[in-house]
Design an enzyme around this catalytic site. Structure first.
Site, mmCIF file in Angstrom:
data_model
loop_
_atom_site.group_PDB
_atom_site.id
_atom_site.type_symbol
_atom_site.label_atom_id
_atom_site.label_comp_id
_atom_site.label_asym_id
_atom_site.label_seq_id
_atom_site.Cartn_x
_atom_site.Cartn_y
_atom_site.Cartn_z
ATOM 1 N N HIS A 90 0.811 -1.217 0.000
ATOM 2 C CA HIS A 90 0.000 0.000 0.000
ATOM 3 C C HIS A 90 0.848 1.272 0.000
ATOM 4 C CE1 HIS A 90 0.346 -0.205 4.487
ATOM 5 N NE2 HIS A 90 0.295 1.110 4.380
ATOM 6 N N ASP B 269 0.018 -7.539 1.248
ATOM 7 C CA ASP B 269 0.458 -6.160 1.437
ATOM 8 C C ASP B 269 1.983 -6.050 1.514
ATOM 9 O OD1 ASP B 269 0.015 -3.415 1.613
ATOM 10 O OD2 ASP B 269 -0.084 -3.439 3.803
ATOM 11 N N SER C 247 4.393 2.637 8.044
ATOM 12 C CA SER C 247 4.019 1.567 7.114
ATOM 13 C C SER C 247 5.223 1.167 6.293
ATOM 14 C CB SER C 247 2.908 2.023 6.165
ATOM 15 O OG SER C 247 1.692 2.127 6.833
#
Length: 176
Positions: free
Chosen positions: A56, A86, A163
């Site tokens: 992402h 992911d 992230s």
């Protein structure tokens, strides 16, 4: 009796892991086809400049720039992605020799209650670290319509821009 902070984690272990791991955490800056910028973190995992990050973080990338801890910047390309899990792998363009790396650990050996250390590179800031435990294993999360299965749940705080950063075990190996 209640546990003390010292019972929850060894400060010396955590500071040593941070000193070892932080240089291998990079900032990933993404520019989309519309010119919008975003990004997150990544982890150097191979001497040729391979970076592990989240899908992402780079899914809408038209261009990717990676900033190392010493503030040097490199263009990067996507080597491969696994949207279901992911995960994305990036390659630095013109990677220098001697990059700091983190070893991959064995996430299958994790147990609830084990130490979990999250290190990322919040956007525009130096590395951040948080400590927690493995709260659960085999979780399913939804990202829009897409389920992510077999997720490691932790109570270690994740900061904006983390992230793609590393979730480490007590040996300093990447487990998520």
């Amino acid at each position: 009796a209640l546990a003390s902070k010292a019972d929850l984690f060894d400060e010396g272990v955590v500071t040593r892991i941070y000193a070892h791991a932080a240089p291998a955490i990079v900032e990933v800056t993404v520019t989309t086809t519309t010119g919008r910028q975003g990004g997150g973190s990544g982890v150097l995992v191979a001497p040729n400049g391979t970076i592990l990050t989240n899908y992402h973080v780079v899914r809408a990338a038209a261009a990717i720039e990676v900033t190392l801890r010493d503030r040097t910047r490199f263009a990067a390309t996507v080597l491969g992605t696994d949207p279901q899990d992911d995960i994305a792998l990036l390659a630095l363009t013109g990677a220098p020799d001697g990059l700091p790396l983190l070893a991959l650990g064995d996430s299958d050996a994790l147990r609830p209650g084990a130490m979990a250390i999250a290190i990322g590179n919040p956007i525009g800031l130096d590395r951040s670290i948080s400590v927690g435990v493995i709260a659960g294993l085999g979780r399913t999360l939804r990202d829009g319509d897409r389920p992510m299965r077999n997720v490691i749940q932790t109570d270690a705080a994740l900061n904006p821009g983390n992230s793609g950063g590393a979730l480490l075990d007590a040996a300093g190996q990447v487990i998520g």
